[in-house]
Enzyme design. Structure first.
Site, PDB file in Angstrom:
ATOM      1  N   LYS A  34      23.864  37.330  -7.464  1.00 13.41           N
ATOM      2  CA  LYS A  34      23.991  38.786  -7.523  1.00 13.41           C
ATOM      3  C   LYS A  34      24.051  39.199  -8.981  1.00 13.41           C
ATOM      4  O   LYS A  34      24.482  38.417  -9.822  1.00 13.41           O
ATOM      5  CB  LYS A  34      25.283  39.235  -6.832  1.00 13.41           C
ATOM      6  CG  LYS A  34      25.256  40.669  -6.370  1.00 13.41           C
ATOM      7  CD  LYS A  34      24.664  40.782  -4.985  1.00 13.41           C
ATOM      8  CE  LYS A  34      24.469  42.216  -4.557  1.00 13.41           C
ATOM      9  NZ  LYS A  34      24.105  42.292  -3.136  1.00 13.41           N
ATOM     10  N   ASP A  52      20.181  46.794  -4.914  1.00  9.43           N
ATOM     11  CA  ASP A  52      21.464  46.968  -4.214  1.00  9.43           C
ATOM     12  C   ASP A  52      21.876  48.416  -4.532  1.00  9.43           C
ATOM     13  O   ASP A  52      21.012  49.227  -4.871  1.00  9.43           O
ATOM     14  CB  ASP A  52      22.493  45.937  -4.716  1.00  9.43           C
ATOM     15  CG  ASP A  52      23.725  45.857  -3.821  1.00  9.43           C
ATOM     16  OD1 ASP A  52      23.671  45.178  -2.788  1.00  9.43           O
ATOM     17  OD2 ASP A  52      24.756  46.504  -4.132  1.00  9.43           O
TER      18      ASP A  52
HETATM   19  O1  2IT Z   1      23.329  42.689  -0.211  1.00  7.49           O
HETATM   20  C1  2IT Z   1      22.157  42.301  -0.042  1.00  7.49           C
HETATM   21  O2  2IT Z   1      21.869  41.437   0.785  1.00  7.49           O
HETATM   22  C2  2IT Z   1      21.120  42.908  -0.868  1.00  7.49           C
HETATM   23  N1  2IT Z   1      21.441  43.765  -1.673  1.00  7.49           N
HETATM   24  C3  2IT Z   1      19.702  42.451  -0.765  1.00  7.49           C
HETATM   25  C4  2IT Z   1      19.499  41.207  -1.545  1.00  7.49           C
HETATM   26  C5  2IT Z   1      18.056  40.769  -1.671  1.00  7.49           C
HETATM   27  O3  2IT Z   1      17.812  39.839  -2.473  1.00  7.49           O
HETATM   28  O4  2IT Z   1      17.188  41.328  -1.013  1.00  7.49           O
END
Ligand code: 2IT
Length: 448
Positions: free
Chosen positions: A126, A166
């Protein structure tokens, strides 16, 4: 809770006492995987558990940018590369003024198990920044994204780390970030997902998270012989996830009676119906004001409740789709007093551990976010696959694959509950199923 996992929770607390969200998810996950650890002492003896709660790598960097008046600003950027046992790090980028490393560690930790549940080859990561996109001009957002990408590009790649959006990061921001990445690296390689379809993005990615949540919810209700048709649903948020949830619920004959924002919530007994009302959610989000009150000015059937949360409204199903720790103990008490039966988590970790316990003790069935909202990242992985193959998947194909993946995720939760005698505790089921796959991969890769 036995001593088996408490030692790791205590270690995490001692190391990072100022990261409450991270400690919250560590406690939730570890507590529920205890039965697996009892059956597999080697996971403890091999140091696997110590490694599981320690990120492989955290990168922090400076993001200098200038506003439209030429005034300089400096923000912080991060990428948390938590676990790559199952594949390249994968997870979104969040831009919000309250972002700090502990928040991204919580999100990356959750992402490990979520990504594992998809069955696809993706690890957990993340990233983000404490940059606040609210009220910024398009040119300012572009300059910020370019500066962010100028540092981030060193640490990401199609087989290394594949970020997506996100909160605060959508197709526009991903476009600017991938544009700068491509300019620096001279590679059109699908390193970012959630791109616009003209940039190699996936048809169906925009609605994937919301649709996936509703598919999971549908499967959960089916487990109890119920269906979504005719059900009233209270949701929070009004962004991308809430919009996708609303659209799919409308398609399945349910009625969305609330949405919410930082300013309060909207109650619309006639429902946020398909067409004008559903589309208005997109308009509200695009306004950049981050408030939901204007919905009640536009649609007379709706009432705005300033400063309040939708959890005081009676509904058949609750779907928090806004942010972490949205449902506290007092909200859980309101829900139970209103006869709540189902809560399906759309946002990441929207329910505090105290509220979860209260809801479960009072017979409310919970669909956990790690499982229920995995449709977004699953489709991001389809986007990676599409880019690697230099082809384009159709929206129909993506929707069908998404539905299959979500049905399978619910089944994994159900199976884990049956295997470990957990009744309807799908939170534990999801954590266990997600953990088992990661643990096996980590074991095979040795002490790294
Ligand atoms: O919380 C999540 O799963 C997302 N923000 C998507 C993450 C992604 O790599 O598509």
């Amino acid at each position: 809770m036995g001593n088996l996992v408490q030692q790791y929770i205590d270690k995490a607390k001692a190391k990072d006492p100022n990261e409450p969200e991270f400690l919250q998810t560590v406690e939730e996950v570890l507590t529920s995987i205890e039965p697996v650890l009892e059956a597999h002492p080697e996971y403890i003896e091999s140091g696997l558990m110590d490694r599981l709660i320690e990120p492989e790598r955290i990168i922090q960097f400076r993001v200098p940018w200038t506003d439209d008046e030429g005034k300089p600003h400096v923000n912080r950027g991060w990428r948390v590369q938590f676990n790559s046992a199952l594949g390249p790090y994968k997870g979104g980028i969040r831009f919000q003024s309250n972002v700090y490393v502990g928040m991204l560690k919580f999100l990356a930790f959750e992402q490990i198990f979520k990504n594992s549940l998809t069955g696809l080859p993706i690890g957990g990561g993340k990233g983000g920044s404490d940059f606040d996109p609210a009220g910024k001009s398009d040119a300012e957002v572009m300059r910020f994204c370019q500066s962010f990408a100028t540092e981030l590009y060193k640490y990401v790649g199609p087989n290394q780390d594949d970020p997506a959006g996100d909160m605060g990061v959508g197709g526009r921001e991903i476009g600017y970030i991938m544009g700068q990445y491509k300019r620096i690296t001279n590679q059109y390689d699908g390193t970012f997902s959630g791109k616009g379809v003209e940039n190699g993005g996936l048809y169906g990615r925009t609605e994937a998270t919301g649709y996936g949540i509703v598919y999971y919810c549908r499967e959960m209700l089916k487990h109890f012989g119920e269906s979504l048709e005719g059900k009233t649903v209270a949701i929070s948020g009004f962004g991308n996830v809430s919009w996708g949830v609303t659209q799919k619920l409308n398609q399945l004959g349910a009625k969305v009676i609330t949405i919410s924002g930082p300013d309060g919530y909207i109650y619309d007994p006639d429902g946020v119906t398909a067409g004008e009302k559903e589309d208005y959610l997109l308009e509200l989000r695009a306004s950049g004001k981050n408030i939901c009150a204007p919905y009640a000015d536009k649609f007379p059937s709706a009432t705005f409740y300033p400063g309040k949360k939708p959890w005081e409204v009676k509904a058949d199903v609750y779907i928090p789709s806004a942010m972490q720790n949205d449902i506290h103990l007092e909200d859980a008490k309101n829900m139970v007093a209103n006869g709540a039966k189902y809560l399906c988590e759309g946002a990441n970790m929207p329910t505090t551990n105290e509220a979860i316990k209260y809801l479960q003790d009072n017979g409310v069935v919970i669909g956990p976010s790690k499982a229920a909202n995995a449709g977004g990242v699953a489709c991001s992985c389809l986007e990676m696959s599409q880019n690697a193959e230099h082809i384009v998947f159709s929206a129909e194909d993506v929707h069908a694959q998404l539905e299959n993946i979500m049905v399978n995720i619910f089944k994994q939760c159900e199976d884990a509950c049956a295997k470990y005698n957990l009744g309807d505790n799908f939170i534990a089921g999801a954590n266990i199923a997600g953990f088992e796959r990661v643990a096996k991969a980590m074991k095979w890769q040795g002490f790294v």
